[in-house]
Design a protein around this motif. Structure first.
Motif, short mmCIF file in Angstrom:
data_model
loop_
_atom_site.label_atom_id
_atom_site.label_comp_id
_atom_site.label_asym_id
_atom_site.label_seq_id
_atom_site.Cartn_x
_atom_site.Cartn_y
_atom_site.Cartn_z
N LYS A 165 0.81 -1.23 0.00
CA LYS A 165 0.00 0.00 0.00
C LYS A 165 0.84 1.27 0.00
O LYS A 165 1.95 1.30 0.53
CB LYS A 165 -0.92 0.02 1.24
N LYS A 166 0.26 2.31 -0.59
CA LYS A 166 0.88 3.63 -0.53
C LYS A 166 0.12 4.45 0.50
O LYS A 166 -1.07 4.73 0.32
CB LYS A 166 0.80 4.31 -1.89
N GLY A 167 0.80 4.76 1.59
CA GLY A 167 0.16 5.59 2.62
C GLY A 167 0.61 7.02 2.46
O GLY A 167 -0.04 7.84 1.83
N CYS A 168 1.79 7.32 3.03
CA CYS A 168 2.28 8.70 3.02
C CYS A 168 3.14 9.00 1.80
O CYS A 168 3.20 10.12 1.34
CB CYS A 168 3.10 8.94 4.27
N ASP A 169 3.83 7.97 1.27
CA ASP A 169 4.78 8.13 0.17
C ASP A 169 6.02 8.92 0.60
O ASP A 169 6.76 9.41 -0.24
CB ASP A 169 4.10 8.85 -1.03
N TYR A 170 6.23 9.08 1.93
CA TYR A 170 7.38 9.85 2.43
C TYR A 170 8.16 9.10 3.51
O TYR A 170 8.83 9.72 4.32
CB TYR A 170 6.90 11.18 3.04
N GLY A 171 8.02 7.80 3.58
CA GLY A 171 8.77 7.06 4.58
C GLY A 171 8.28 7.24 6.01
O GLY A 171 9.05 7.00 6.95
N GLN A 172 7.04 7.62 6.19
CA GLN A 172 6.56 7.91 7.54
C GLN A 172 5.58 6.87 8.11
O GLN A 172 5.35 6.86 9.31
CB GLN A 172 5.81 9.26 7.55
N CYS A 173 4.97 6.04 7.26
CA CYS A 173 3.86 5.23 7.78
C CYS A 173 4.09 3.71 7.73
O CYS A 173 3.41 2.97 8.43
CB CYS A 173 2.58 5.56 7.01
N GLY A 174 5.01 3.24 6.91
CA GLY A 174 5.31 1.81 6.85
C GLY A 174 4.34 0.99 6.00
O GLY A 174 4.53 -0.23 5.85
N ALA A 175 3.33 1.63 5.42
CA ALA A 175 2.34 0.86 4.64
C ALA A 175 2.97 0.17 3.43
O ALA A 175 2.44 -0.82 2.94
CB ALA A 175 1.23 1.80 4.17
N CYS A 176 4.09 0.69 2.98
CA CYS A 176 4.71 0.20 1.73
C CYS A 176 5.82 -0.81 1.99
O CYS A 176 6.59 -1.11 1.07
CB CYS A 176 5.26 1.39 0.96
N CYS A 234 8.60 3.00 -0.83
CA CYS A 234 8.38 4.37 -1.35
C CYS A 234 9.67 5.17 -1.33
O CYS A 234 9.76 6.20 -1.99
CB CYS A 234 7.28 5.10 -0.57
N LEU A 253 11.40 0.27 3.01
CA LEU A 253 10.24 1.09 2.63
C LEU A 253 10.32 1.28 1.12
O LEU A 253 11.23 1.94 0.61
CB LEU A 253 10.28 2.44 3.35
S1 FES Z 1 4.06 4.89 1.93
FE1 FES Z 1 4.35 5.58 3.96
S2 FES Z 1 6.31 4.84 4.43
FE2 FES Z 1 6.09 4.36 2.35
#
Ligand code: FES
Ligand code: FES
Length: 218
Positions: free
Chosen positions: A99-110, A122, A120
């Motif tokens: 999954k793409k959550g934040c796309d900035y390395g902040q959420c771990g979804a990816c 993203c 990560l």
């Molecule tokens: S999408 Fe959030 S850390 Fe990669």
């Protein structure tokens, strides 16, 4: 001058003369409004438009060849040098489990595994992982048989909306492999890069403990 005549009615009034004059005036007004709009357009906006165009042209010419082993399958691909592993997986290969959550390395979804290590996706450019072995959530199960961590998440209600779950499971497996699942606190610490908006954290910890204590192969 008769009072009921406007000044411009004294201009030459040959055949259609007045209509021609009005048309010319309308055209002039249109052109001058366009020039004014162009003059007022911020330079940054024009520059951005030019850049977008240049990017598109560059994208056609700048393609890098990469060979990735994804979920046990070797794939030869052409990618733009700027393509992230996340976008490559989701958009080019349609592996949308990651999954793409934040796309900035902040959420771990990816989170995915590269050579068995969690990364990560993203923040990882696809050319950086050329020749590497990548595992996504789609590659975790063994055919129809779920991975023990997937089973434990189901058993312990480790998810609600499920959006963060693929990333949580990939991190959870890595957490045990790294030897960082010896206590609740340690699990929380080493899972802290994975954010869950639904707050399924206690159940996720229970799922990880069960797999760790069960001694199953991850
Ligand atoms: S999408 Fe959030 S850390 Fe990669
Ligand atoms: S289960 Fe919904 S964000 Fe984690």
């Amino acid at each position: 001058m008769p009072q009921d005549k406007l000044p411009d009615q004294h201009l030459p009034e040959g055949e259609g003369g007045q209509a021609q004059h009005s048309d010319a005036r309308r055209t002039f007004l249109k052109q001058s409004s366009l020039l004014t709009a162009l003059a007022l357009a911020p330079t940054a906006a024009i520059k951005a438009a030019e850049l977008k165009f240049e990017e598109k042209v560059a994208a056609v010419f700048e393609q890098v060849k990469v060979t990735l082993n994804i979920n046990g399958k070797k794939q030869k691909l052409s990618v733009e040098p700027r393509t992230t592993l996340l976008d490559l997986l989701r958009e080019q290969l349609h592996l949308t489990g990651t999954k793409k959550g934040c796309d900035y390395g902040q959420c771990g979804a990816c989170t995915v595994h590269v050579e068995g290590q969690r990364v990560l996706s993203c923040l990882t450019l696809a050319p950086m992982v050329d020749g590497k072995e990548i595992t996504t959530i789609e590659g975790l199960a063994d055919g129809d048989k779920l991975h023990p961590m997937q089973e434990a998440f189901i058993k312990h209600d480790g998810f609600q909306c499920g959006y963060c779950t693929p990333g949580q499971i990939m991190s959870a497996v890595a957490c045990i492999k790294e030897g960082h699942a010896d206590s609740d606190d340690e699990i929380r610490e080493y899972m802290s890069g994975n954010i869950c908006r639904c707050g399924a954290y206690p159940n996720i910890v229970n799922a990880i403990k069960e797999v760790k204590n069960g001694g199953q192969k991850v």
